[in-house]
Structure formats: C-alpha cells, structure tokens
Write an enzyme that holds these catalytic residues in place. Structure first.
Site, PDB file in Angstrom:
ATOM      1  N   GLY A   1      21.210  12.038  20.290  1.00 41.91           N
ATOM      2  CA  GLY A   1      20.324  13.108  20.935  1.00 41.91           C
ATOM      3  C   GLY A   1      19.321  13.653  19.973  1.00 41.91           C
ATOM      4  O   GLY A   1      18.759  14.813  19.770  1.00 41.91           O
TER       5      GLY A   1
ATOM      6  N   ALA B   1      14.522  10.032  19.804  1.00 39.64           N
ATOM      7  CA  ALA B   1      14.689   9.028  20.610  1.00 39.64           C
ATOM      8  C   ALA B   1      15.490   9.220  21.821  1.00 39.64           C
ATOM      9  O   ALA B   1      15.275   8.773  23.162  1.00 39.64           O
ATOM     10  CB  ALA B   1      15.090   7.701  19.926  1.00 39.64           C
TER      11      ALA B   1
ATOM     12  N   SER C   1      26.299  14.235  18.548  1.00 39.70           N
ATOM     13  CA  SER C   1      27.161  15.262  17.644  1.00 39.70           C
ATOM     14  C   SER C   1      26.198  16.231  16.665  1.00 39.70           C
ATOM     15  O   SER C   1      25.474  15.675  16.059  1.00 39.70           O
ATOM     16  CB  SER C   1      27.795  14.142  16.551  1.00 39.70           C
ATOM     17  OG  SER C   1      28.250  14.715  15.568  1.00 39.70           O
TER      18      SER C   1
ATOM     19  N   LYS D   1      -4.063  16.807  16.860  1.00 39.88           N
ATOM     20  CA  LYS D   1      -4.229  15.720  15.590  1.00 39.88           C
ATOM     21  C   LYS D   1      -5.406  14.796  16.224  1.00 39.88           C
ATOM     22  O   LYS D   1      -5.427  14.170  17.405  1.00 39.88           O
ATOM     23  CB  LYS D   1      -2.984  14.891  15.410  1.00 39.88           C
ATOM     24  CG  LYS D   1      -3.113  13.864  14.676  1.00 39.88           C
ATOM     25  CD  LYS D   1      -1.857  13.224  14.276  1.00 39.88           C
ATOM     26  CE  LYS D   1      -2.079  11.890  13.281  1.00 39.88           C
ATOM     27  NZ  LYS D   1      -0.769  10.976  13.246  1.00 39.88           N
TER      28      LYS D   1
ATOM     29  N   PRO E   1      -9.625   7.538  12.865  1.00 39.69           N
ATOM     30  CA  PRO E   1      -9.757   8.528  14.106  1.00 39.69           C
ATOM     31  C   PRO E   1      -9.188   7.905  15.293  1.00 39.69           C
ATOM     32  O   PRO E   1      -8.915   6.737  15.470  1.00 39.69           O
ATOM     33  CB  PRO E   1     -11.186   8.428  14.184  1.00 39.69           C
ATOM     34  CG  PRO E   1     -11.718   7.072  13.949  1.00 39.69           C
ATOM     35  CD  PRO E   1     -10.812   6.642  13.033  1.00 39.69           C
TER      36      PRO E   1
ATOM     37  N   LEU F   1      15.144   4.769  15.482  1.00 43.72           N
ATOM     38  CA  LEU F   1      15.553   4.322  14.221  1.00 43.72           C
ATOM     39  C   LEU F   1      16.786   3.499  14.288  1.00 43.72           C
ATOM     40  O   LEU F   1      16.884   2.351  13.487  1.00 43.72           O
ATOM     41  CB  LEU F   1      15.992   5.613  13.191  1.00 43.72           C
ATOM     42  CG  LEU F   1      14.924   6.681  13.001  1.00 43.72           C
ATOM     43  CD1 LEU F   1      15.577   7.818  12.251  1.00 43.72           C
ATOM     44  CD2 LEU F   1      13.725   5.831  12.206  1.00 43.72           C
TER      45      LEU F   1
ATOM     46  N   GLY G   1      -1.268  -2.131  23.321  1.00 45.49           N
ATOM     47  CA  GLY G   1      -0.292  -2.217  22.282  1.00 45.49           C
ATOM     48  C   GLY G   1      -1.080  -1.653  21.162  1.00 45.49           C
ATOM     49  O   GLY G   1      -2.503  -1.618  21.088  1.00 45.49           O
TER      50      GLY G   1
END
Ligand SMILES: Cc1cc2nc3c(=O)[nH]c(=O)nc-3n(C[C@H](O)[C@H](O)[C@H](O)COP(=O)(O)OP(=O)(O)OC[C@H]3O[C@@H](n4cnc5c(N)ncnc54)[C@H](O)[C@@H]3O)c2cc1C
Length: 501
Positions: free
Chosen positions: A12, A15, A39, A78, A96, A333, A434
């Site tokens: 949780g 991702a 957890s 940003k 940029p 990850l 992409g």
C-alpha cells in the site's frame, strides 16, 4: 466466489494505491474483486515526491479534482528540473516540460537554433522556451489551450508529499469499493501444478487466495522476486549510485516551480518544494562516500531548518527480468528502480497500471501473449529511461572519483549511437510513445555541453538575417508572455491551499 476474477494487490505505497485507485475507477465490480494488503508495521519507502506531467493524465484518467488532490498532498507545480553543476561546476540549465521555440516550415526549431548557434548569432537555447523562462522567474500559469500561443507550449507536473498521496488515493479507492486488509504477509503459497501464486498468509493466520496478484511490496519484491525468483537485471555498472539520505526541511522563501538537482562529489542532491516543507536528499555511490559524510553534506546544504533526522535508503539500479511472470505483475519498486534523477518511478508505475488494465485477463487462465506484451513494453520503457539517465552521468567534468568512473565507462550501444547522431547534426530519433521526447534529450545534451557540429539541411531555408530576426522576436514574445504568469507561491495559495499539517 461468484465467477469474479480475484485481484490481490500486495502493498500500500504509492504503487499499490495508484493501482487500487485505477481498478476502482475502471473495473466492473461484477467481474473483478479487488483487495489490497498492506502492513502499517512495515510502512512505505516514504520518498518519491517529484513527478512527470503524465501524472496529471493519470489523475484525469481517475477523474480526480486537481485542486482537491493538490491541497490534500501539499503539492506545488513543477515545470521541469534545474540541473546545477552538471556538465561543469557552475553551470546550470533546466530540463523543461515543454518545447523549444516553434517549428518553422519543414525543420523543427532546434535545427534553426543549431544553425544560428554555429554562426554565433543565437542566444542560449534555454531562452527560447516558455516554461524555462517562467520557471526561472518563479512564476506559474496554467496552459491556456491556444495552440498558437507560446504560453501554451508546456505541460506541468507536481511536487507532492508521497505519504499524503498514498493516503489520499486510499480514501478515494476505499470509498469506491476496494477492500483493504491490514497485516504482514508471512507466507506465500504456490500452486503445485503450474507454480502460480495461489494465496498469501497473513501474520493473523488469515489466508488470502487470488487469481491475479499485483506485487507492490517495494524493494522486497515479495512475490515476483522472492517467491517466483525473477531476478534483477543489474545496471549498477552504468548507474552506480546505490544509496540516498533524505531529510525534510522547513519551507524556505524559494518556492520554485521546479525540482533542483545539484551535482555533488559522490552523486547529487535533490530539492523539492512542497507547501508545508521542502524535501531534500543526497543520492550517492556508497563506494565513494560514507553515509555519515553524505548526511553531513546534505545537512550543510539545506535552505531551511532540518525537520527530522536524515534517513538512509539503499537500492540497486535495474529492473526485474520479467515484470509479469505466472499470475503476478510487479509495479513500482518491486519491479525495478532507476535512480530518481528524472523522477521516472511513479511514471513507470503508471505505465504498468495502464498496460495491466489493457491486458487484464478475463479468467484465471492467462494467455501467454498477455505477459509477453506487458514485458515487451515495460522493457522498452526501462531501456530508454536508463539511457537518458546515463547521459546525465557521462557528460560531465571528471572532477571526482565517481565522475572519473562514469565519464570513462563503456556506454550501451543505443546511447552511444544517440550521442553520435546528435553531435553530427542534432538529430534525436523520436519515439511514438513513452519517455523521453526530443526536447528532453536536446535540453540535457546542450545543457551538459554536447552541441551539434552541423545543422539539419532542412534548416537552410531561411536567410541568416530573417532567422536572427525570428529568434529575437521569439525570445521577446516569451519574455512578454511570462509577465502574464503569477508568482508561483501566490498562485498555489489561491488555487489549492493546503491545510496546515
Ligand atoms: C531515494 C529515492 C527517491 C525517490 N524519488 C522519486 C521521485 O522523486 N519521483 C518518483 O517518481 N519516484 C521516486 N522514487 C521512487 C518512489 O519512491 C517509488 O516508486 C514509489 O514510492 C512507489 O513505491 P512502492 O509503492 O513500490 O513501494 P513502498 O512505498 O515501499 O511500498 C511497499 C508496500 O508494501 C508493503 N509490504 C511490503 N512487505 C509486506 C509484507 N510482508 N506484508 C504486507 N505488506 C508488505 C509495505 O507495507 C508498503 O505498503 C524514489 C525512490 C527512492 C529510493
């Protein structure tokens, strides 16, 4: 269970909750049951605060309200990343989220700039880019939707609090039917016949069975890496930073609409301004600096009071050989990590989610064509991002041991080819989908001292004097346009003010 496909998301963090939210938004609950296991005792990685413009697309895809999302995550805007000391000490440039100039006839703007640059009649490339000039003035406005207006030639991303983002998505997804199961997974059960994951067992003894498992367990890669034994393709010889030390600091006056990445002797330092604080970290190669020295360098280079003790994180650059194996898809990850220099990880989560939704099986038996396609697309994305990141490392002064190492290493052939083509005539082969587009490559090449030796022949068409006039007019239009943007801090405090934490 009623013929529904049972999807179990393990983890949780950003991702896991992004995936859960997408499932809540797009999957028919009569056909799919979605549960998320996490957890609190283990917690999340707690970093990942700079994003790419694609995050706005993701939020729009979910149907999130931008102001509500920004206020809930203490977010700021940003417009790109400022690179300080990359190339040579003292240099700075901004990569940029927007385009340089405007196309002129057959050739793109960059080719004209390259021609004028060789003739010595051009200003720096970065002066011809609306979001860069706006960012340097610490101003912000939303794109105005008019394709002919230079003030529309950009997109934007967010800086956000990673913990608050996961919490925001959790609330959102739970309200739309995602079931959350709290607890630590202590065992994973595989099917004796085909080796697929059958169920996980929680510390409470509860058994959670599923048809499709989404591994969002972070660096542990509990299902894909540990259980299914899908190894990591190790790219640390190209991207040698393997650690980071992170610390939040008090918000400073410099509320920049861009992330800053400052090159340091053994890596680089990030600075991410949020509404309630500034996020900072030093990403480094542990071979070249100790954790204590990295923490000291970080603390000595904050622009506000440190709000916590520095926290060290370890990682290895690379991606799992397959992101989808058996009935398990890894995201975040758990599927791989390329260091955060270009804020690409959350983007990769998003790509994985979109492809998962497109390729989602309708029944427990999985056609091998589905994982094959998923893995093909993710591999391409990772390879391209890897090359782009390596470019940042290779184009530098060899002014410390890490930088001696990376400036003399053997490059992937794909990157070597790109550098040669760019040096020759400024060509940047574009991809259909992409990351990263030509503007991004041009910014980093030129920003770090790699410039074309000749220009594209298509840019010969304008006479020198006309070209010089057009370039002057363009920079004047950009400078004028920036005046209609507002101070970034004032814009944020009107548009999406966040409650005091
Ligand atoms: C130093 C650093 C800087 C970064 N900066 C950026 C950035 O600027 N931009 C960007 O896009 N990305 C960045 N990232 C990456 C980003 O942080 C991650 O991609 C993102 O947070 C997703 O993490 P995750 O959800 O995969 O993992 P995590 O946040 O680690 O979540 C893992 C989840 O799995 C659960 N879990 C694990 N094991 C078990 C178990 N046994 N039982 C039950 N639950 C379990 C945990 O409780 C947790 O909920 C950065 C990463 C690092 C390391």
């Amino acid at each position: 269970m009623s013929g529904r496909l049972d999807i179990v998301i393990v983890g949780g963090g950003t991702a896991g909750w992004m995936c859960a939210a997408a499932c809540a938004a797009k999957l028919d609950p009569r056909r799919y049951r979605v549960r998320l296991l996490e957890s609190e005792e283990i917690g999340t990685v707690g970093v990942g605060e700079a994003t790419l413009p694609q995050m706005k697309d993701f939020n729009d895809f979910l149907g999130l309200d931008e102001r509500e999302f920004m206020a809930a995550t203490q977010a700021s805007f940003k417009l790109g990343i400022e690179f300080v000391n990359w190339g040579r000490q003292g240099d700075r440039y901004i990569h940029p989220f927007g385009t340089f100039g405007r196309p002129v006839g057959e050739a793109d703007f960059f080719s004209y700039w390259a021609r004028a640059n060789i003739a010595g009649t051009a200003a720096p490339l970065f002066d011809y880019c609306f979001p860069i000039v706006m960012a340097k003035a610490d101003r912000f406005m939303l794109p105005n939707g008019n394709p002919d207006d230079v003030r529309n030639a950009f997109s934007y991303a967010y800086h956000l609090d990673a913990f608050l983002y996961a919490r925001f998505l959790r609330r959102w997804a739970e309200a739309r039917g995602i079931e959350r199961v709290e607890g630590r997974i202590v065992d994973v059960e595989r099917d004796g016949e085909d080796g697929r994951i059958a169920a996980v067992t929680m510390a409470s003894g509860a058994r959670v069975a599923g048809d499709l498992f989404i591994d969002c367990s972070g660096f542990r890669s509990l299902l894909l890496g540990q259980t299914l034994d899908v190894g990591l393709e190790d790219w640390s010889h190209w991207l040698p930073c393997d650690s980071a030390v992170a610390v939040p600091s008090a918000r400073s006056d410099a509320f920049t609409p861009y992330t800053r990445a400052t090159r340091r002797s053994a890596g680089w330092q990030w600075r991410i301004p949020l509404q309630h604080r500034t996020g900072n970290g030093y990403v480094y190669a542990s071979r070249h600096i100790s954790d204590d020295a990295a923490a000291a360098a970080l603390l000595a280079n904050l622009d506000g009071e440190a709000l916590a003790d520095p926290r060290v994180l370890r990682f290895k650059a690379g991606k799992r050989h397959q992101g989808w194996s058996h009935n398990c898809i890894a995201m975040g990850l758990a599927g791989g990590f390329l260091e955060p220099l270009e804020s690409t990880s959350i983007y990769l989560v998003q790509v994985a989610i979109m492809h998962m939704l497109t390729l989602l099986p309708a029944e427990p038996a999985i056609d091998p064509a589905l994982p094959a396609e998923f893995n093909r697309v993710l591999d391409i994305e990772y390879d391209r991002i890897r090359d782009f990141l390596i470019l940042h490392y290779v184009a530098n002064a060899a002014d410390a041991p890490l930088w001696e190492q990376v400036t003399s290493m053997k490059l992937p052939d794909t990157l070597r080819d790109r550098i040669d083509r760019f040096r020759h005539r400024g060509h940047v082969p574009a991809y259909r989908d992409g990351l990263f587009g030509p503007t991004s490559w041009q910014a980093v090449f030129v920003g770090q001292g790699i410039v074309p030796q000749a220009a594209d022949r298509l840019a010969d068409i304008l006479p020198d004097a006309v070209l010089a006039e057009r370039l002057d007019a363009l920079s004047a239009t950009i400078a004028y346009g920036v005046q209609s943007a507002r101070d970034h801090a004032a814009f944020v405090s009107d548009y999406c003010p966040a409650p005091a934490p």
